[in-house]
Design a protein around this motif. Structure first.
Motif, PDB file in Angstrom:
ATOM      1  N   ILE A 307       0.885  -1.154   0.000  1.00 49.50           N
ATOM      2  CA  ILE A 307       0.000   0.000   0.000  1.00 49.50           C
ATOM      3  C   ILE A 307       0.919   1.199   0.000  1.00 49.50           C
ATOM      4  CG2 ILE A 307      -1.704   1.328   1.289  1.00 49.50           C
ATOM      5  CD1 ILE A 307      -2.610  -1.299   2.573  1.00 49.50           C
ATOM      6  N   GLY A 316      -3.015   0.345  -3.840  1.00 51.69           N
ATOM      7  CA  GLY A 316      -2.643  -0.992  -3.374  1.00 51.69           C
ATOM      8  C   GLY A 316      -2.335  -1.832  -4.589  1.00 51.69           C
ATOM      9  N   ASN A 318      -0.505  -5.797  -5.947  1.00 49.04           N
ATOM     10  CA  ASN A 318       0.093  -7.107  -5.701  1.00 49.04           C
ATOM     11  C   ASN A 318       1.187  -7.403  -6.713  1.00 49.04           C
ATOM     12  OD1 ASN A 318      -2.854  -8.668  -4.596  1.00 49.04           O
ATOM     13  ND2 ASN A 318      -0.883  -8.909  -3.626  1.00 49.04           N
ATOM     14  N   MET A 326      -4.459  -9.527  -0.748  1.00 49.90           N
ATOM     15  CA  MET A 326      -4.847  -8.114  -0.768  1.00 49.90           C
ATOM     16  C   MET A 326      -6.321  -8.035  -1.149  1.00 49.90           C
ATOM     17  SD  MET A 326      -3.221  -4.856  -2.777  1.00 49.90           S
ATOM     18  CE  MET A 326      -4.222  -4.889  -4.258  1.00 49.90           C
ATOM     19  N   ALA A 328      -9.780  -5.394  -1.390  1.00 44.95           N
ATOM     20  CA  ALA A 328     -10.170  -3.981  -1.472  1.00 44.95           C
ATOM     21  C   ALA A 328     -11.657  -3.857  -1.186  1.00 44.95           C
ATOM     22  CB  ALA A 328      -9.846  -3.426  -2.848  1.00 44.95           C
ATOM     23  N   ILE A 337      -8.071  -0.763   1.578  1.00 50.20           N
ATOM     24  CA  ILE A 337      -7.171  -1.774   1.005  1.00 50.20           C
ATOM     25  C   ILE A 337      -6.555  -2.507   2.194  1.00 50.20           C
ATOM     26  CG2 ILE A 337      -5.148  -2.206  -0.437  1.00 50.20           C
ATOM     27  CD1 ILE A 337      -5.640   0.714  -1.547  1.00 50.20           C
ATOM     28  N   SER A 338      -6.659  -3.828   2.192  1.00 48.35           N
ATOM     29  CA  SER A 338      -6.259  -4.540   3.408  1.00 48.35           C
ATOM     30  C   SER A 338      -5.711  -5.927   3.096  1.00 48.35           C
ATOM     31  CB  SER A 338      -7.483  -4.658   4.316  1.00 48.35           C
ATOM     32  OG  SER A 338      -7.201  -5.493   5.415  1.00 48.35           O
ATOM     33  N   GLU A 341     -10.059  -9.289   4.630  1.00 46.29           N
ATOM     34  CA  GLU A 341     -11.399  -8.722   4.553  1.00 46.29           C
ATOM     35  C   GLU A 341     -11.934  -8.429   5.952  1.00 46.29           C
ATOM     36  OE1 GLU A 341     -13.952 -10.876   1.923  1.00 46.29           O
ATOM     37  OE2 GLU A 341     -15.776 -10.006   2.782  1.00 46.29           O
ATOM     38  N   ASN A 356     -11.349  -9.057  -4.490  1.00 46.57           N
ATOM     39  CA  ASN A 356      -9.936  -9.444  -4.508  1.00 46.57           C
ATOM     40  C   ASN A 356      -9.318  -8.949  -5.803  1.00 46.57           C
ATOM     41  OD1 ASN A 356      -8.881 -11.227  -2.295  1.00 46.57           O
ATOM     42  ND2 ASN A 356     -10.901 -12.144  -2.670  1.00 46.57           N
ATOM     43  N   PRO A 357      -8.530  -7.895  -5.763  1.00 46.23           N
ATOM     44  CA  PRO A 357      -7.921  -7.414  -7.012  1.00 46.23           C
ATOM     45  C   PRO A 357      -7.054  -8.507  -7.617  1.00 46.23           C
ATOM     46  CG  PRO A 357      -7.615  -5.830  -5.240  1.00 46.23           C
ATOM     47  CD  PRO A 357      -8.131  -7.076  -4.615  1.00 46.23           C
ATOM     48  N   VAL A 363      -5.239  -1.014  -7.194  1.00 48.11           N
ATOM     49  CA  VAL A 363      -6.440  -0.314  -6.728  1.00 48.11           C
ATOM     50  C   VAL A 363      -5.989   1.122  -6.471  1.00 48.11           C
ATOM     51  CG1 VAL A 363      -8.148  -0.150  -4.876  1.00 48.11           C
ATOM     52  CG2 VAL A 363      -7.277  -2.387  -5.595  1.00 48.11           C
TER      53      VAL A 363
END
Lengths: 378, 506
Positions: A307, A316, A318, A326, A328, A337-338, A341, A356-357, A363
């Protein structure tokens, strides 16, 4: 020895520029307690110093008073300092680290002694020969100087109207220690750390910063060696031996110095595969091909979710094959963004959308309005 | 002067052992020996002093009746005056000449590749399975700018604004190095060209022009412009993927070449543009390059002649001051530098030069890569490492030390059947590789050779992918110059410092 670590992190960005306090990020990071081992945590906040918004806000750590004097005399020579103070902390808060998975955890928890923590609000004070250097470049070189040359002093953050609070201990304990809930900002980043060795150094925690860039990172950069060597050609000194430092400098080089649009810079960091590039329309293919040819040594390879935030946005992203989690989420103008979840649901039980990107797909959240500048410190 | 009685004091090194019970007197062995080392006298008889241990007879014998053994003649042991030294002295005393040798430096200098080990992922980051995930080896050879600029298009996308200098693409970071028509046969060159085309890589013409049978492979050929300038004209330069100025060769730094007249047959005469039977002499220096600014002029003359459509590579041998030389070459405008270490092969070189001049490629490569980075110009040039790359392991370590690609010659010839008998300079190669004798060259079927070369390149590429996967990266550029992932074993501090790697355990 290069340090490696796993971790958890969360970014919250309000695209309308609305300010909110640090309680949200505290709760979110506490929900990911298992992702840390008490060896590091930290927070970045944007919009926290509206009264000094035109000044560079330097957060520094010092080993002792002697080093502080030395660093301050350097700062006074190179900057006009408007205001300086120790960073306020909750003195009664004790910080611990989990030493092992120990049978008797109470006995196994050594207490952490914090370093000296100070902040300075300053403007550049350049000599005649330095007049041609931009303010930002000037600040970067001064930060590099302090980190490299002044033993025992380290710059935690150096952007305008933003600050980083980080250290050794569990992230949620550090949040109380730094009174994170007292700050208000439109963007927050929190990080909890699980290093696989024990540097026990406050500068080694995340987020890493340069100017108003703040980066948190979950992963291990397998391309570290060549990323570092390429950056060195452009004057960066990777003194910390951490992956995240490299990531910070790569973004600084591509976005600030080479002036690439963020989405293009990210294509250099986590590029598409050749099999996909070969099928792209001509113009796009030529661009991505050139990115890979010119910036191949800056491709970040290996598992990561990062991030990164700056004063106008947060991203964010990956690695190219998504080897770290990751997630979003969006609720109104607020973007999350984490790593998990659960952390998003903890502070936003009913988001408009959670997803899930895909690998390498960023993101991106950006300010749509100017941030609200109420006095943020209570 | 031979010893009275006309017998040389040099003892045979090998002897052929023929199993009379198995031999069915078909004489294939006699016909196939390029060195005339077998004869028929009431059965097959070996002529030991002519045998070079090329194993052609062993290979063609349908009965498996032949083996080659070391000659059993013993000298009184002496650790300093070894038999090879004694015999070199006999040879010079008999001939008064320079002792010739082929292939690369044979002495037991430390091979740094054998003292470098590679990292692997465990727990904290996952390794990647190349059978299940993409693994990218595509490599670009040529100059790259420091940065690129983009501009917005009308439909809100971005397009490339910077015009990139011409690069050549390799599907895998391997090149077949320069071996001229003359040093090797047309059949061998064709095999290399066909394999280069099938593998999406390049082969190098060597000095001596480009035979017309190789013209269809032009997109996969590096044409060489060496000190003799044989075969160089505009069509030659344009019929290529890249142009290489050959300054030096790892096996014989600082000296030129000599293709004796008897090897200048019709096809060679045609491509080198010299009369049949004349010696082809390549001078030691380029007589229009006595300094770095002269090199710059030649680089840009070649670029002008080809309208800047061909990258120009400069090949040098690895010598003491190689880092500073490479920096100068980069600043002179070269797009790539080919560094040839002292293990690099040759079709013929004075033995004293081959075995005593030059430095190891591992050290040269590391020093050059470091120097170019210190000067901030590493991205302006591609580095091709050569001269002793024996296996995929060597290739992988060279890439980790900083090479964009490696070039192989000896390894490629071994794939074509070479048995390292090191007699290339005699022109008698029984395998049809390093000879121009038609009855020998026709033994090498280019199609058969190409298949073997493709196998070799594919095998190395698989191995490279395997290692990238265990390193946890999925593109070769993430490992290139990533010395953090290499460690030394049994090297001293100076060696480690030059290689830019830590010792294992650190």
């Amino acid at each position: 020895m290069r340090e490696i670590s796993g971790c958890g992190h969360i970014g919250i960005f309000d695209q309308s520029g609305k300010l909110y306090d640090g309680e949200l990020v505290m709760r979110a990071i506490a929900a990911m307690h298992e992702r840390g081992n008490g060896l590091g945590g930290g927070f970045a906040v944007y919009g926290c110093y509206p009264e000094y918004r035109d000044y560079y806000a330097f957060h520094l750590i010092f080993d002792d008073e002697h080093v502080r004097k030395e660093a301050e005399s350097f700062l006074e020579e190179k900057f006009f300092i408007e205001y300086a103070e120790p960073i306020p902390v909750e003195q009664s808060k004790r910080l611990y680290t989990e030493k092992s998975s120990g049978i008797n955890p109470e006995e196994e928890r050594p207490e952490i002694v914090p370093p000296l923590l100070w902040r300075y609000f300053a403007k550049t004070q350049k000599s005649d020969s330095e007049k041609h250097i931009s303010d930002d470049d000037y600040v970067v070189s001064m930060v590099m100087h302090i980190n490299e040359k002044i033993d025992g002093a380290y710059v935690i953050s150096s952007g305008k109207n933003m600050g980083v609070f980080k250290g050794v201990g569990y992230a949620e304990d550090l949040a109380e220690f730094f009174k994170i809930a007292d700050y208000r900002g439109y963007a927050w980043v929190g990080h909890t750390r699980f290093p696989t060795n024990t540097p026990g150094w406050w500068g080694g925690a995340h987020p890493f910063t340069l100017l108003d860039w703040a980066v948190t990172h979950n992963g291990e950069i397998s391309s570290y060696g060549i990323n570092k060597r390429h950056l060195e050609m452009f004057g960066y000194k990777c003194t910390l031996m951490t992956d995240t430092e490299v990531m910070t400098y790569i973004l600084d080089l591509l976005i600030r110095r080479h002036k690439l649009p963020i989405e293009i810079a990210l294509k250099a960091v986590a590029p598409p595969f050749w099999k996909n590039i070969d099928r792209m329309p001509d113009e796009e293919r030529e661009l991505i091909k050139a990115l890979r040819m010119v910036y191949g040594s800056l491709m970040v390879n290996g598992p990561f979710a990062i991030i990164f935030a700056w004063s106008r946005g947060m991203v964010g992203i990956n690695d190219r094959i998504k080897l770290r989690p990751m997630v979003a989420g969006v609720k109104g103008e607020r973007v999350f963004i984490s790593s998990e979840e659960s952390a998003i649901r903890e502070i936003c039980p009913e988001p408009d959308r959670v997803w899930n990107p895909r690998a390498g797909q960023p993101v991106i959240a950006e300010l749509k309005e100017e941030p609200e500048y109420a006095v943020s410190r209570k | 002067m031979p010893f009275p009685g006309n017998k040389s004091l040099i003892q045979p090194k090998f002897r052929q052992v023929i199993n009379k019970e198995l031999c069915r007197r078909c004489k294939r062995c006699i016909l196939s020996c390029g060195f005339g080392a077998l004869k028929f006298e009431n059965g097959v008889v070996g002529i030991a002093e002519k045998c070079v241990a090329c194993h052609r007879c062993v290979n063609v014998c349908p009965e498996g009746a032949i083996t080659i053994q070391f000659s059993e003649l013993s000298y009184r042991p002496h650790s300093y005056w070894r038999p090879d030294i004694i015999e070199e002295l006999y040879c010079q005393a008999e001939t008064g000449g320079v002792v010739l040798a082929s292939m690369g430096n044979e002495r037991e200098f430390r091979s740094y590749f054998d003292h470098i080990v590679i990292d692997a992922c465990q727990v904290t980051n996952p390794s990647i399975d190349p059978l299940r995930e993409p693994m990218e080896l595509r490599t670009f050879i040529g100059r790259k700018p420091d940065k690129i600029e983009v501009e917005k298009t009308h439909d809100n996308h971005y397009k490339l604004k910077t015009k990139l200098p011409r690069n050549v693409v390799l599907d895998t970071p391997i090149i077949f190095g320069g071996m001229s028509l003359g040093s090797i046969s047309l059949q061998a060159q064709k095999a290399l060209a066909m394999a280069a085309q099938r593998c999406g890589i390049l082969m190098n013409s060597g000095e001596g022009g480009l035979h017309k049978e190789l013209h269809p492979y032009a997109e996969h050929i590096i044409v060489q412009c060496a000190s003799g300038r044989f075969g160089v004209n505009r069509e030659y330069l344009e019929r290529s993927a890249m142009i290489e100025i050959k300054i030096g060769q790892g096996a014989k730094p600082g000296i030129g070449g000599h293709l004796p007249g008897e090897k200048v047959t019709a096809p060679i005469s045609e491509t080198r543009m010299i009369p049949i039977g004349t010696d082809a002499l390549s001078p030691a220096p380029h007589h229009d390059i006595y300094s770095i600014e002269d090199l710059r002029q030649l680089i840009f003359s070649l670029k002008e002649a080809t309208r800047y459509e061909k990258p120009v590579c400069v090949k040098i041998s690895a010598v003491h001051n190689v880092a500073a030389i490479a920096s100068g070459i980069t600043r002179a405008g070269a797009d790539a530098i080919y560094i040839d270490g002292f293990r690099g092969g040759t079709g013929a070189a004075p033995k004293t030069v081959r075995d005593n001049v030059g430095i190891p490629i591992e050290l040269a490569l590391a020093a050059v890569d470091d120097q170019l980075r210190r000067e901030g110009i590493r991205n302006q040039v591609s580095l091709i490492a050569a001269g002793g790359i024996r296996t995929a392991g060597d290739m992988i370590k060279a890439i980790g030390l900083g090479a964009d690609a490696v070039a192989i010659c000896t390894a490629a010839l071994i794939a074509l059947g070479c048995h390292m008998c090191q007699q290339c300079h005699t022109g008698n190669c029984s395998w049809g590789i390093a000879t121009q004798r038609p009855e020998l060259t026709r033994r090498l079927d280019p199609e058969w050779g190409a298949e073997r070369l493709v196998n070799l390149v594919n095998a190395w590429s698989y191995e490279l992918k395997e290692v990238l996967g265990l390193l946890g990266v999925n593109a070769v550029e993430s490992f290139r110059g990533n010395r953090e992932r290499l460690r030394g074993v049994g090297l001293n501090e100076v060696e480690l410092r030059i290689l830019g790697i830590k010792h294992a355990g650190e």
